[in-house]
Enzyme design. Structure first.
Site, PDB file in Angstrom:
ATOM      1  N   SER A   1     -18.000  12.102  -2.603  1.00 36.87           N
ATOM      2  CA  SER A   1     -16.877  11.176  -2.738  1.00 36.87           C
ATOM      3  C   SER A   1     -17.320   9.929  -3.503  1.00 36.87           C
ATOM      4  CB  SER A   1     -16.355  10.774  -1.361  1.00 36.87           C
ATOM      5  OG  SER A   1     -15.780  11.880  -0.709  1.00 36.87           O
ATOM      6  N   ARG A   2     -16.398   9.346  -4.208  1.00 35.11           N
ATOM      7  CA  ARG A   2     -16.705   8.164  -4.999  1.00 35.11           C
ATOM      8  C   ARG A   2     -16.421   6.918  -4.160  1.00 35.11           C
ATOM      9  NH1 ARG A   2     -14.709   4.924  -9.437  1.00 35.11           N
ATOM     10  NH2 ARG A   2     -16.392   4.620 -10.953  1.00 35.11           N
TER      11      ARG A   2
ATOM     12  N   ASN B   1       0.433   5.785  -0.356  1.00 32.05           N
ATOM     13  CA  ASN B   1      -0.445   6.937  -0.517  1.00 32.05           C
ATOM     14  C   ASN B   1       0.384   8.189  -0.296  1.00 32.05           C
ATOM     15  OD1 ASN B   1      -2.090   9.180   0.966  1.00 32.05           O
ATOM     16  ND2 ASN B   1      -3.628   7.997  -0.135  1.00 32.05           N
TER      17      ASN B   1
ATOM     18  N   HIS C   1       0.857  -1.191   0.000  1.00 30.94           N
ATOM     19  CA  HIS C   1       0.000   0.000   0.000  1.00 30.94           C
ATOM     20  C   HIS C   1       0.888   1.233   0.000  1.00 30.94           C
ATOM     21  CE1 HIS C   1      -1.442   3.338   2.649  1.00 30.94           C
ATOM     22  NE2 HIS C   1      -2.412   3.332   1.760  1.00 30.94           N
TER      23      HIS C   1
END
Length: 446
Positions: free
Chosen positions: A407-408, A255, A253
């Protein structure tokens, strides 16, 4: 012969347990710097629930990939042990990396480009046109929001192409827009040859913070002064979670994000955040050494305290408190980083973004053809269940996204694996499979 081997491993385990006990952290995990030096033949371990150590003998297993019918005692032959301490191997920086020297030769990947050249030309290499109109990016090319958007688009493209090369599959590019402002680009590859689910998302959103989102910011020490109850913001980032099919290839992960808020008097607060972490099902100490060494090298270019501080932050952040377990073997994590100045922090984030391919792809290539048993695949599913728990309960990005209007949801929950299991009282059913439990850490530490 078997009894001799078991006695030898048990003896080593007792010594290791004493060594680990001497340096257990607040979460009950251990520092492996001296461990690797003393016990270089003990290279592989797996997680057990509950934050305890168990030392085991590797069971004979039949190849389920590669040559059919082949019997193997494991890749390293001698000692194998089980561990629940996720931060335990994050400090391994002294293990040999000959496997990675070979793997890196096979890893042909595109690099994240430097900040140079015409914006329109740079955009041609992206997975999609940027969220922000190219003309707007050209008009404000020196603004931080433009520079960051270009960086996250380049990072997305570099990582996607590296994964496509090893998998042979193709990412599906899904552009989406947000009526409140902005949008994103979700790149997802599902049911590939190597990756069960791989997602690399870019989002660039703006608008006004909701009161719930503002409360989350204030809870982190932010002093926010809005006008008429409004706080204009701009947020952007690149986020990725990769779930491989083979349980010997770890989940990764990363970000990296930028946040900017305009206050009532027109002044702006800004900060960067992000990180990269690894979640293996079966820990390979050589993999851990390579992963952390790559991150440390990037951090050390900017400040000698970045790696130790952000490594510790990562261990604390990716901690499943209700289980008293760590999610993986850590990496680096930082948030609300706004000093010494914007330019220096951006350069640090850029260095971190450039590590996402070299810290992970050599590990993938190394384990590409590893065999695995049905029991090992089952354990991967259980470990993924823990991953789901963390993301839904603690992950800041998920919580912020769900609290932001427009938000999606599909992109926010992209991080969830395609398949996972949540079994009742895992220790009831997984203490003997796929391994024979030798003795618990609690018994050894006495």
């Amino acid at each position: 012969m078997t009894s001799v081997a078991l006695c030898t491993i048990n003896s080593s385990a007792r010594s290791i347990a004493r060594l680990c006990q001497a340096s257990r952290s607040a979460h009950g995990t251990a520092d492996f710097h001296s461990f690797v030096a003393r016990y270089s033949t003990l290279r592989k371990c797996a997680f057990l629930p509950g934050g305890k150590w168990s030392f085991i003998r590797a069971a004979t297993r039949q190849m389920s990939q590669g040559s059919p019918g082949r019997i193997s005692l494991g890749r390293y032959g001698k000692g194998v042990f089980l561990a629940a301490g996720a931060a335990a191997v994050t400090g391994v920086l002294t293990a040999g990396v000959s496997h990675f020297q070979r793997a890196e030769m096979a890893t042909k990947v595109s690099k994240v480009e430097e900040e140079k050249g015409d914006i329109r030309e740079r955009c041609k290499s992206f997975m999609s046109v940027p969220v922000t109109d190219i003309k707007v990016l050209e008009q404000r090319k020196d603004a931080m929001c433009t520079r960051m958007e270009m960086l996250i688009m380049e990072t997305q493209a570099a990582f996607c192409r590296a994964l496509e090369e090893v998998d042979g599959g193709t990412f599906r590019v899904d552009r989406w827009s947000r009526k409140e402002g902005g949008g994103g680009i979700s790149c997802v590859m599902q049911d590939g040859k190597v990756f069960e689910k791989a997602g690399v998302n870019v989002s660039v959103v703006f608008g006004n913070l909701t009161e719930e989102a503002a409360k989350q910011m204030r809870s982190r020490g932010k002093v926010l002064k809005g006008k008429d109850g409004k706080l204009p913001f701009c947020a952007m980032g690149v986020s990725s979670v990769i779930h491989p099919k083979n349980p010997h290839i770890p989940t990764v992960h990363f970000n990296y994000r930028y946040f900017e808020i305009e206050e009532a008097d027109g002044t702006k607060q800004w900060w960067f955040g992000g990180g990269t972490d690894l979640t293996p099902v079966y820990i390979d100490l050589e993999d851990a050494a390579h992963f952390h060494k790559t991150l440390k090298k990037a951090c050390d270019k900017h400040h000698p305290k970045y790696y130790p501080d952000f490594k510790k932050w990562c261990d604390n952040y990716f901690y499943i408190r209700h289980r008293a377990e760590t999610r993986g073997i850590g990496g680096i994590f930082f948030d609300d980083l706004d000093s010494p100045n914007q330019e220096e922090v951006f350069n640090f984030v850029k260095s971190c973004a450039k590590t996402v391919v070299p810290c992970y792809l050599p590990i993938v290539y190394k384990h590409l053809n590893d065999s695995f048993t049905p029991e090992e695949k089952d354990w991967q599913q259980v470990r993924r269940g823990r991953y789901v728990e963390f993301n839904l309960v603690y992950d800041r990005g998920v919580k912020f996204g769900l609290a932001t209007p427009g938000s999606r949801i599909e992109s926010i929950l992209m991080s969830l694996p395609l398949t996972a299991r949540s079994t009742y009282n895992t220790s009831f059913f997984h203490t003997k499979q796929p391994f024979l439990k030798m003795s618990s850490y609690d018994n050894l530490k006495q």
